[in-house]
Each structure stands twice: as C-alpha cells, then as structure tokens.
Write an enzyme that holds these catalytic residues in place. Structure first.
Site, PDB file in Angstrom:
ATOM      1  N   ASP A   1      -2.880  -1.063   9.938  1.00 55.97           N
ATOM      2  CA  ASP A   1      -3.046  -1.597   8.454  1.00 55.97           C
ATOM      3  C   ASP A   1      -3.067  -2.947   7.469  1.00 55.97           C
ATOM      4  O   ASP A   1      -3.574  -2.954   7.074  1.00 55.97           O
ATOM      5  CB  ASP A   1      -1.342  -1.283   7.960  1.00 55.97           C
ATOM      6  CG  ASP A   1      -0.960   0.228   8.227  1.00 55.97           C
ATOM      7  OD1 ASP A   1      -1.411   0.715   8.257  1.00 55.97           O
ATOM      8  OD2 ASP A   1       0.564   0.509   7.158  1.00 55.97           O
TER       9      ASP A   1
ATOM     10  N   LYS B   1       0.945  -1.453  -0.457  1.00 58.21           N
ATOM     11  CA  LYS B   1       0.173  -0.300  -0.531  1.00 58.21           C
ATOM     12  C   LYS B   1       0.665   1.384   0.174  1.00 58.21           C
ATOM     13  O   LYS B   1       1.461   1.326   0.514  1.00 58.21           O
ATOM     14  CB  LYS B   1      -1.067  -0.230   1.206  1.00 58.21           C
ATOM     15  CG  LYS B   1      -0.471  -0.366   2.742  1.00 58.21           C
ATOM     16  CD  LYS B   1       0.069   1.376   3.074  1.00 58.21           C
ATOM     17  CE  LYS B   1       1.008   1.507   4.349  1.00 58.21           C
ATOM     18  NZ  LYS B   1       1.294   3.095   5.042  1.00 58.21           N
TER      19      LYS B   1
ATOM     20  N   PRO C   1       9.287  -4.617  -0.515  1.00 62.96           N
ATOM     21  CA  PRO C   1      10.518  -3.850   0.699  1.00 62.96           C
ATOM     22  C   PRO C   1      10.198  -4.273   1.509  1.00 62.96           C
ATOM     23  O   PRO C   1       8.756  -3.961   2.513  1.00 62.96           O
ATOM     24  CB  PRO C   1      10.811  -2.985  -0.236  1.00 62.96           C
ATOM     25  CG  PRO C   1       9.429  -2.340  -0.946  1.00 62.96           C
ATOM     26  CD  PRO C   1       8.810  -3.186  -1.408  1.00 62.96           C
TER      27      PRO C   1
ATOM     28  N   GLY D   1       8.167   0.773   4.493  1.00 61.03           N
ATOM     29  CA  GLY D   1       6.715   2.355   4.925  1.00 61.03           C
ATOM     30  C   GLY D   1       5.646   1.440   3.363  1.00 61.03           C
ATOM     31  O   GLY D   1       4.843   1.488   3.318  1.00 61.03           O
ATOM     32  N   MET D   2       5.646   0.678   3.131  1.00 60.92           N
ATOM     33  CA  MET D   2       4.297  -0.370   2.226  1.00 60.92           C
ATOM     34  C   MET D   2       3.283  -1.377   2.401  1.00 60.92           C
ATOM     35  O   MET D   2       3.370  -1.800   2.290  1.00 60.92           O
ATOM     36  CB  MET D   2       4.908  -0.098   0.826  1.00 60.92           C
ATOM     37  CG  MET D   2       5.970   0.766   0.236  1.00 60.92           C
ATOM     38  SD  MET D   2       6.358  -0.060  -1.256  1.00 60.92           S
ATOM     39  CE  MET D   2       5.553  -0.342  -2.184  1.00 60.92           C
ATOM     40  N   ALA D   3       3.921  -1.381   4.401  1.00 61.99           N
ATOM     41  CA  ALA D   3       3.173  -2.575   4.831  1.00 61.99           C
ATOM     42  C   ALA D   3       2.853  -3.649   4.772  1.00 61.99           C
ATOM     43  O   ALA D   3       2.341  -4.910   3.893  1.00 61.99           O
ATOM     44  CB  ALA D   3       1.002  -1.805   4.692  1.00 61.99           C
ATOM     45  N   GLY D   4       4.643  -4.188   4.235  1.00 58.30           N
ATOM     46  CA  GLY D   4       4.964  -5.865   3.868  1.00 58.30           C
ATOM     47  C   GLY D   4       4.496  -6.610   4.495  1.00 58.30           C
ATOM     48  O   GLY D   4       3.743  -7.414   4.193  1.00 58.30           O
ATOM     49  N   GLY D   5       4.595  -5.965   5.809  1.00 59.71           N
ATOM     50  CA  GLY D   5       4.097  -7.537   7.135  1.00 59.71           C
ATOM     51  C   GLY D   5       3.061  -7.387   7.036  1.00 59.71           C
ATOM     52  O   GLY D   5       2.041  -8.431   7.655  1.00 59.71           O
ATOM     53  N   SER D   6       2.491  -6.451   6.668  1.00 60.46           N
ATOM     54  CA  SER D   6       0.762  -6.390   6.809  1.00 60.46           C
ATOM     55  C   SER D   6       0.372  -7.037   6.113  1.00 60.46           C
ATOM     56  O   SER D   6      -1.195  -8.066   6.464  1.00 60.46           O
ATOM     57  CB  SER D   6      -0.160  -4.845   6.986  1.00 60.46           C
ATOM     58  OG  SER D   6       0.780  -3.930   8.545  1.00 60.46           O
ATOM     59  N   ALA D   7       0.813  -6.942   4.913  1.00 60.47           N
ATOM     60  CA  ALA D   7      -0.059  -7.885   3.721  1.00 60.47           C
ATOM     61  C   ALA D   7      -0.068  -9.144   3.524  1.00 60.47           C
ATOM     62  O   ALA D   7      -0.547  -9.826   3.309  1.00 60.47           O
ATOM     63  CB  ALA D   7       0.971  -7.549   2.484  1.00 60.47           C
TER      64      ALA D   7
END
Ligand code: C5P
Length: 320
Positions: A142, A12, A100, A104-110
């Site tokens: 997120d 995101k 990445p 700040g792109m919500a990788g863990g939340s994704a």
C-alpha cells in the site's frame, strides 16, 4: 541546509478490492481501486547525525506501535538512505497518529510514505515523486499508493498504479473498532474460505467516479475480504447493516478491516449516520472524511523557510 520537514500522509479506503491467486512470495494478486481520504498522520523529520535513525510516536494508540526497526517509518528512512547512498546524515522522525491503527486504512503505509517524502526533502535528494512511489513498493503493497494519493487502480500486489480521473468529492464515514485485525490473518482466512477470484474490475465503479455519480459509486462498492473479516469478527455485520439502514448510500469493509466505511450524500448525512453508528457497542469511533485528497506531501513547506506549527494543517501536540 534544511533542518526539518513536516509532511501529512493520508489514510486510504479501497472502493473495490478483488482478490485473486497467490504469487510465489505469498502475496495475492489484486484488482483494487484506492482512494486517499482526509484522515492524516503528521510526520516531522529532523536532521540527526550520520547513522542515527530515531522515531517517536504520539497520538491515539501510541503505545501499541514499535519505534525501532520493526516500524515501517524507520524502514522507509533506511531504505531511502540505502537507495540514494546517504551515509553522512541521519534522521529523527516524529509521527503524530490520527489514522486508526490496524484498521484497514493503511496507517503504517502512510507513515512510510510520509517518511520517504519528508526524508527526500530533508536530505536534499530531489527525487521525482514517481521514484518515491516506486521505492514505496519495497516497503509494502500500500505504500506506493500512499505516496501517490488521489484515486487509483492498483494491480499486481496493489502496487502497480494507474491514476483514475474523478469528479467531485466523496463524503465518507469510517466506523472503527476497539480491536484491530491483522491483514495477513484476514488474507489467510480468505484463502481458507474462498477460491481465487477474478481481479477484473467492473466498469460501473470507474464510470461513476469519472462522472461524479455517487449512487453509481455506492452501488458498486465491493470487497472480497469482507467474507473473511466477518468470519473472524461476525459482530461487524451489524455495523455494516446499521450504516445502510440509517442513510448511508453504500458501505463496505475498509481494506482488511475491521473499520467499516460508508459513502454518504453530504456532510449532514455524514453527521447523521455517524451519530447512529456511535450508539453501537462494537463501534469505537466515527471519523468523517472527504476523498480524494493528495498523497503524502509537505504542507506549505518552503525550502528556506522553516514551518511554524500554525502553518501546518491541524495542530501538533506538545506545541509543535
Ligand atoms: O505489503 P504489506 O506488508 O502491507 O502486506 C501485509 C500482508 O498482507 C502481507 O504480508 C500479506 O499477508 C497480505 N497481502 C497479500 N497480498 C497483497 C497485499 C497484502 O497477501 N497483495
């Protein structure tokens, strides 16, 4: 019985991120506009004996991430099992990362969102998507958006979502850094530097999204965390400036950073901007992406037909 499920979960970007005061649990009130973009982590879940919750990670940065209960994907599987009283099944999760890490792109939340969606199907729980969105809030601010996808306003911690109607696709360039930033640390620095602000979103950004007016969207990108992140990592200012100089319509820090996100007019502009940004020593990689895209979803999955790797969007490493 389904033996395995494959899901892709998007990264995101926040088109607006307004940060207000802190609540009793230390979370900040947010007024934000999320958009899911076409950079995906792939999550595969396979049936495992009761009580087994395993995780393997592949892809860039795989060694930086824990694979035990500290990982949000394992916590997501355990949370879903607890919520739905699944006691007779376990899960082996495999994640191939493309989003990445600490960017700040919500990788863990994704990954958490993808695991919720995948395990729900694996275990035959038949939960409504809305219920998975709500359950996501237990795991992180997120996660609900990563389940929902598209474009949405986030209020409260960012987990109270209202979908936003949009026209057309936006072209994004994301410039990552070799060294990540910790979200709690950026919020802490924000508290030191800035008084709490209003979290009321302006109407221009939403109007631009609804009509597909890219210039209007670009002119109204805003991120209150930028000041704090730039204080921690001053070298990012040059990345933001350079992106705008070489043709981006607008640029901002993605979430809590350090990734810089640029809105561009089309695919050619995306190539041109990323070519220039890659020349900067503080840029590790550039990703081109489109938004909005759906949230975490099974790809081409049908209940009685196991997926072959070729049916999946993109390639799985190690032959799927
Ligand atoms: O919810 P999540 O674990 O993704 O949040 C990471 C950290 O970001 C929190 O521990 C908190 O420090 C900060 N945060 C915040 N206010 C929010 C969302 C996140 O302070 N609304």
């Amino acid at each position: 019985m389904v033996e395995s499920v494959r899901v892709q979960a998007p990264a995101k970007v926040n088109l607006a991120l307004l940060v207000g005061g802190v609540d009793q649990s230390g979370y900040h009130e947010l007024g934000t506009v999320f958009q899911a973009v076409s950079i995906f982590d792939r999550i595969e879940v396979k049936d495992a004996p009761a009580g087994v919750f395993e995780l393997a990670i592949s892809g860039p940065g795989q060694d930086e991430l824990p694979t035990d209960d500290r990982n949000l994907a394992i916590r997501a599987a355990r949370t879903l099992a607890g919520h739905c009283k699944v006691t007779d099944r376990g899960v082996a999760i495999r994640i191939h990362k493309q989003i990445p890490i600490a960017a700040g792109m919500a990788g863990g939340s994704a990954d958490a969102a993808g695991t919720l969606v995948a395990c729900s199907q694996l275990w035959g729980l038949e939960l409504e998507h809305d219920e998975l969105v709500r359950l996501g809030a237990v795991l992180g601010a997120d996660v609900p958006f990563c389940v929902l996808g598209g474009t949405a306003i986030g209020r409260a911690r960012g987990d109270l979502l209202t979908p936003v109607r949009t026209t057309g696709k936006l072209h994004w360039v994301f410039a990552t850094s070799a060294v990540g930033l910790s979200t709690p640390e950026v919020f802490r620095r924000f508290d030191q530097l800035s008084p709490a602000r209003s979290t009321t979103l302006g109407s221009e950004l939403l109007a631009g999204l609804e009509t597909g007016d890219v210039s209007m969207i670009a002119g109204n990108l805003t991120n209150d965390l930028e000041l704090a992140a730039l204080d921690l990592r001053p070298e990012l200012a040059e990345v933001l400036d350079r992106g705008r100089e070489v043709g981006a319509l607008g640029g901002l820090l993605s979430g809590s950073g350090p990734t810089c996100a640029f809105l561009v007019s089309d695919a050619d502009a995306a190539e041109a901007v990323s070519r220039e940004l890659r020349k900067l020593p503080q840029v590790k990689e550039c990703f081109l992406a489109l938004g909005p895209v759906p949230g975490a979803r099974a790809q081409g999955w049908q209940a009685h037909q196991p997926l072959s790797s070729t049916e999946f969007v993109g390639d799985w490493p190690h032959g799927g």
